[in-house]
Enzyme design. Structure first.
Site, PDB file in Angstrom:
ATOM      1  N   GLU A 120      -4.448  -5.169   2.803  1.00 58.51           N
ATOM      2  CA  GLU A 120      -4.700  -4.584   1.496  1.00 58.51           C
ATOM      3  C   GLU A 120      -3.552  -3.699   1.065  1.00 58.51           C
ATOM      4  OE1 GLU A 120      -9.466  -4.718   1.128  1.00 58.51           O
ATOM      5  OE2 GLU A 120      -8.635  -2.967   2.124  1.00 58.51           O
ATOM      6  N   CYS A 133       0.778   1.905  -2.235  1.00 58.09           N
ATOM      7  CA  CYS A 133       0.476   2.197  -0.838  1.00 58.09           C
ATOM      8  C   CYS A 133       0.477   0.863  -0.086  1.00 58.09           C
ATOM      9  CB  CYS A 133      -0.894   2.869  -0.783  1.00 58.09           C
ATOM     10  SG  CYS A 133      -1.467   3.202   0.879  1.00 58.09           S
ATOM     11  N   CYS A 140      -5.167  -1.890  13.159  1.00 55.90           N
ATOM     12  CA  CYS A 140      -4.427  -0.745  13.700  1.00 55.90           C
ATOM     13  C   CYS A 140      -4.834  -0.537  15.150  1.00 55.90           C
ATOM     14  CB  CYS A 140      -4.748   0.505  12.880  1.00 55.90           C
ATOM     15  SG  CYS A 140      -3.692   1.923  13.243  1.00 55.90           S
ATOM     16  N   CYS A 144      -8.201   6.213  15.305  1.00 53.54           N
ATOM     17  CA  CYS A 144      -8.503   7.581  14.867  1.00 53.54           C
ATOM     18  C   CYS A 144      -9.984   7.600  14.465  1.00 53.54           C
ATOM     19  CB  CYS A 144      -7.633   7.984  13.682  1.00 53.54           C
ATOM     20  SG  CYS A 144      -5.877   7.980  14.099  1.00 53.54           S
ATOM     21  N   CYS A 147     -11.115   7.347  10.678  1.00 57.31           N
ATOM     22  CA  CYS A 147     -10.468   6.331   9.825  1.00 57.31           C
ATOM     23  C   CYS A 147     -11.150   4.979   9.979  1.00 57.31           C
ATOM     24  CB  CYS A 147      -8.994   6.202  10.200  1.00 57.31           C
ATOM     25  SG  CYS A 147      -8.135   4.933   9.244  1.00 57.31           S
ATOM     26  N   GLY A 205      -2.408   0.338   9.374  1.00 59.07           N
ATOM     27  CA  GLY A 205      -1.430   0.237  10.457  1.00 59.07           C
ATOM     28  C   GLY A 205      -0.611   1.492  10.696  1.00 59.07           C
ATOM     29  N   GLU A 206       0.086   1.492  11.809  1.00 55.69           N
ATOM     30  CA  GLU A 206       0.974   2.594  12.170  1.00 55.69           C
ATOM     31  C   GLU A 206       2.415   2.091  12.019  1.00 55.69           C
ATOM     32  OE1 GLU A 206       1.141   5.873  12.885  1.00 55.69           O
ATOM     33  OE2 GLU A 206       3.255   5.405  13.127  1.00 55.69           O
ATOM     34  N   SER A 237       4.342   7.381   6.661  1.00 57.38           N
ATOM     35  CA  SER A 237       3.362   8.276   7.274  1.00 57.38           C
ATOM     36  C   SER A 237       3.105   7.824   8.708  1.00 57.38           C
ATOM     37  CB  SER A 237       2.060   8.225   6.467  1.00 57.38           C
ATOM     38  OG  SER A 237       1.091   9.058   7.047  1.00 57.38           O
ATOM     39  N   SER A 259       0.349  12.701   9.930  1.00 64.76           N
ATOM     40  CA  SER A 259      -1.108  12.845   9.881  1.00 64.76           C
ATOM     41  C   SER A 259      -1.506  13.844  10.957  1.00 64.76           C
ATOM     42  CB  SER A 259      -1.774  11.488  10.144  1.00 64.76           C
ATOM     43  OG  SER A 259      -1.470  10.607   9.086  1.00 64.76           O
ATOM     44  N   LEU A 260      -1.591  15.110  10.590  1.00 68.91           N
ATOM     45  CA  LEU A 260      -1.807  16.161  11.597  1.00 68.91           C
ATOM     46  C   LEU A 260      -3.300  16.356  11.879  1.00 68.91           C
ATOM     47  CD1 LEU A 260      -0.216  18.189  13.329  1.00 68.91           C
ATOM     48  CD2 LEU A 260      -0.610  19.885  11.528  1.00 68.91           C
ATOM     49  N   HIS A 261      -4.037  16.792  10.889  1.00 68.84           N
ATOM     50  CA  HIS A 261      -5.511  16.860  10.910  1.00 68.84           C
ATOM     51  C   HIS A 261      -6.134  17.877  11.854  1.00 68.84           C
ATOM     52  CE1 HIS A 261      -5.012  13.428   8.439  1.00 68.84           C
ATOM     53  NE2 HIS A 261      -4.835  12.561   9.401  1.00 68.84           N
ATOM     54  N   ASN A 336     -12.731  10.806   3.052  1.00 71.79           N
ATOM     55  CA  ASN A 336     -13.351   9.703   2.313  1.00 71.79           C
ATOM     56  C   ASN A 336     -14.372   9.026   3.218  1.00 71.79           C
ATOM     57  OD1 ASN A 336     -11.825   9.810  -0.186  1.00 71.79           O
ATOM     58  ND2 ASN A 336     -10.078   9.203   1.063  1.00 71.79           N
ATOM     59  N   CYS A 379      -7.729   6.680   1.013  1.00 77.29           N
ATOM     60  CA  CYS A 379      -7.197   6.791   2.381  1.00 77.29           C
ATOM     61  C   CYS A 379      -8.266   6.502   3.410  1.00 77.29           C
ATOM     62  CB  CYS A 379      -6.728   8.206   2.679  1.00 77.29           C
ATOM     63  SG  CYS A 379      -5.553   8.856   1.553  1.00 77.29           S
TER      64      CYS A 379
HETATM   65  N1  SAH Z   1      -1.006   5.287  10.822  1.00 76.26           N
HETATM   66  C1  SAH Z   1      -0.309   6.053   9.818  1.00 76.26           C
HETATM   67  C2  SAH Z   1      -0.426   5.436   8.454  1.00 76.26           C
HETATM   68  C3  SAH Z   1      -1.822   5.452   7.864  1.00 76.26           C
HETATM   69  S1  SAH Z   1      -1.792   6.638   6.617  1.00 76.26           S
HETATM   70  C4  SAH Z   1      -0.792   7.480   9.848  1.00 76.26           C
HETATM   71  O1  SAH Z   1      -1.728   7.756  10.570  1.00 76.26           O
HETATM   72  O2  SAH Z   1      -0.194   8.334   9.210  1.00 76.26           O
HETATM   73  C5  SAH Z   1      -3.401   6.844   6.149  1.00 76.26           C
HETATM   74  C6  SAH Z   1      -3.689   8.336   5.922  1.00 76.26           C
HETATM   75  O3  SAH Z   1      -5.055   8.485   5.549  1.00 76.26           O
HETATM   76  C7  SAH Z   1      -3.498   9.125   7.197  1.00 76.26           C
HETATM   77  O4  SAH Z   1      -3.078  10.428   6.941  1.00 76.26           O
HETATM   78  C8  SAH Z   1      -4.917   9.124   7.716  1.00 76.26           C
HETATM   79  O5  SAH Z   1      -5.075  10.089   8.675  1.00 76.26           O
HETATM   80  C9  SAH Z   1      -5.698   9.343   6.453  1.00 76.26           C
HETATM   81  N2  SAH Z   1      -7.096   8.923   6.568  1.00 76.26           N
HETATM   82  C10 SAH Z   1      -7.600   7.997   7.377  1.00 76.26           C
HETATM   83  N3  SAH Z   1      -8.942   7.882   7.210  1.00 76.26           N
HETATM   84  C11 SAH Z   1      -9.277   8.764   6.256  1.00 76.26           C
HETATM   85  C12 SAH Z   1     -10.509   9.079   5.620  1.00 76.26           C
HETATM   86  N4  SAH Z   1     -11.647   8.466   5.941  1.00 76.26           N
HETATM   87  N5  SAH Z   1     -10.490  10.016   4.662  1.00 76.26           N
HETATM   88  C13 SAH Z   1      -9.317  10.606   4.300  1.00 76.26           C
HETATM   89  N6  SAH Z   1      -8.136  10.340   4.863  1.00 76.26           N
HETATM   90  C14 SAH Z   1      -8.111   9.429   5.834  1.00 76.26           C
END
Ligand code: SAH
Length: 399
Positions: A120, A133, A140, A144, A147, A205-206, A237, A259-261, A336, A379
């Site tokens: 997608e 995007c 992937c 995570c 996600c 994907g990463e 990212s 993607s720190l979180h 999301n 996302c």
């Molecule tokens: N693998 C890479 C590229 C994916 S980017 C990475 O992790 O950065 C997708 C972004 O959306 C990342 O920052 C991810 O952490 C964030 N993301 C994933 N699931 C999400 C969700 N349910 N709600 C909001 N952000 C989310």
């Protein structure tokens, strides 16, 4: 200028009919050159012919060899015997209430695949920019926990050609090639600028686990004679594949997002399991030395807001402390939701309080407005709708 002509052979060499034609849409300069060599274009002409093809494919958006009138008729015929400019198929398009568009792209089947894999790609129009995007992998490997893409199994890496094709398709769908009339219903920017001004590798994907292809795709996307997206407007990212970050910065000049979180390893291990391999301290060290990062070119730190998990004021203060010495901006992403997700989105006052702490410490801390949620294009929601659509299609088949 008079186009160079080939000496026409008396009769064109016979081609075995069973060689399937290969698409050159999304090819790198090297791939174009070797395609030309395959059809016996003389060595001394290859550079010039490759530059012509490049211009037609990437600047003008040609989808066949026919309009390439500065290429001799004979060469066009030879190209057409062996190659096409076919794009992967757009299997479905969805348009959100907010103008976000999501395309489900069916790739051509690769060796050993019984059917084409699907990815997608999402277009997010905004007042001052349009962001595409793109996906770098089918599925992937990172799992995570927040996600949705992470819950689907990894299928394979995309080739650079498949990554670039996403931009070609999007430009075509939006009528965003300069010589193309926009299709009906396509959005238009009032200042006449390109609809796609920015690219983010934030789809499925990463990207740093498919580094070679991402690097090649980036070079084609940023090439000023073709697709011409400025490198400063291309962001990769990563969940934190630290050993690849230096190379990415040095070789591509792309902007970086992390993607720190979470601000503690114990929590980040659970949210982003890759953290067990590359913990926060190492990740931030790699950010401090990221080539090209400066106050004018800051690294974006993405932080998803999960209710009661990572959204306390103490964590906001710790985030500010951690990022000392890193040219950073912080992007707070409201979670999301997806069916069965084990988390909820933080409530609005909590997000605001978190954002205020970060802002008062001197960081820009925009809260990312969720876009395209109604079509599961936001996302972390990608791919899911694909499976749903399929389920629905199955249900709707008459017994
Ligand atoms: N693998 C890479 C590229 C994916 S980017 C990475 O992790 O950065 C997708 C972004 O959306 C990342 O920052 C991810 O952490 C964030 N993301 C994933 N699931 C999400 C969700 N349910 N709600 C909001 N952000 C989310």
């Amino acid at each position: 200028m008079q186009p160079l002509q080939f000496a026409e052979p008396a009769s064109p060499p016979a081609e075995p009919l069973d060689i399937p034609r290969r698409s050159l849409a999304g090819a790198t300069r090297r791939e174009l050159a070797s395609a030309l060599a395959e059809i016996d274009v003389p060595e001394r002409e290859i550079r010039m012919r490759a530059a012509q093809l490049w211009h037609w494919i990437y600047h003008r958006g040609a989808s066949s060899f026919d309009p390439m009138l500065n290429v001799s008729k004979h060469l066009r015929a030879r190209l057409g015997e062996r190659f096409t400019l076919a794009r992967p198929e757009v299997a479905a398009e969805q348009i959100s209430r907010d103008g976000t568009r999501k395309w489900l792209i069916r790739l051509a089947p690769k060796d050993g695949e019984s059917r084409g894999a699907e990815v997608e790609c999402v277009y997010i129009p905004d007042v001052d920019r349009g962001t595409l995007c793109v996906s770098s992998q089918v599925g992937c490997t990172l799992t995570c926990s927040f996600c949705h893409t992470g819950t689907q199994k990894f299928v394979r890496n995309l080739t650079s050609q498949e990554i670039i094709s996403q931009l070609i398709i999007a430009r075509e769908q939006l009528g965003d090639f300069p010589c193309q009339a926009p299709p009906e219903g396509a959005p238009v920017l009032s200042d006449g600028s390109r609809l796609i001004s920015n690219i983010v590798f934030m789809g499925m994907g990463e990207p740093l686990y498919n580094y070679e292809s991402v690097r090649e795709a980036l070079a084609v996307m940023a090439d000023g004679d073709g697709l011409s997206v400025s490198k400063r407007r291309i962001t990769v990212s990563t969940a934190g594949v630290t050993p690849r970050m230096e190379e990415l910065g040095r070789e591509t000049g792309a902007m970086l997002a992390i993607s720190l979180h979470a601000v503690r390893d114990e929590l980040r291990d659970r949210l982003v399991p890759l953290n067990k391999k590359y913990p926060i301290k190492d990740l931030l060290q790699a950010c401090r030395t990221y080539p090209g990062a400066s106050n004018a070119r800051r690294i974006t730190f993405e932080y998803v807001m999960l209710k009661g998990i990572n959204d306390s004021p103490a964590e906001a203060r710790e985030l500010v402390r951690l990022l000392k010495g890193v040219p950073a901006k912080i992007n707070l992403i409201p979670f999301n939701p997806w069916p069965g997700a084990p988390y909820e989105c933080s409530d609005w006052p909590t997000i605001e309080r978190f954002s205020d702490i970060v802002f008062n410490a001197g960081y820009a801390s925009p809260v990312r407005t969720p876009r395209g949620r109604d079509i599961l294009a936001a996302c972390g929601q990608l791919k899911s709708e694909t499976e749903k659509l399929r389920a629905r299609a199955l249900l709707s088949v008459d017994p």
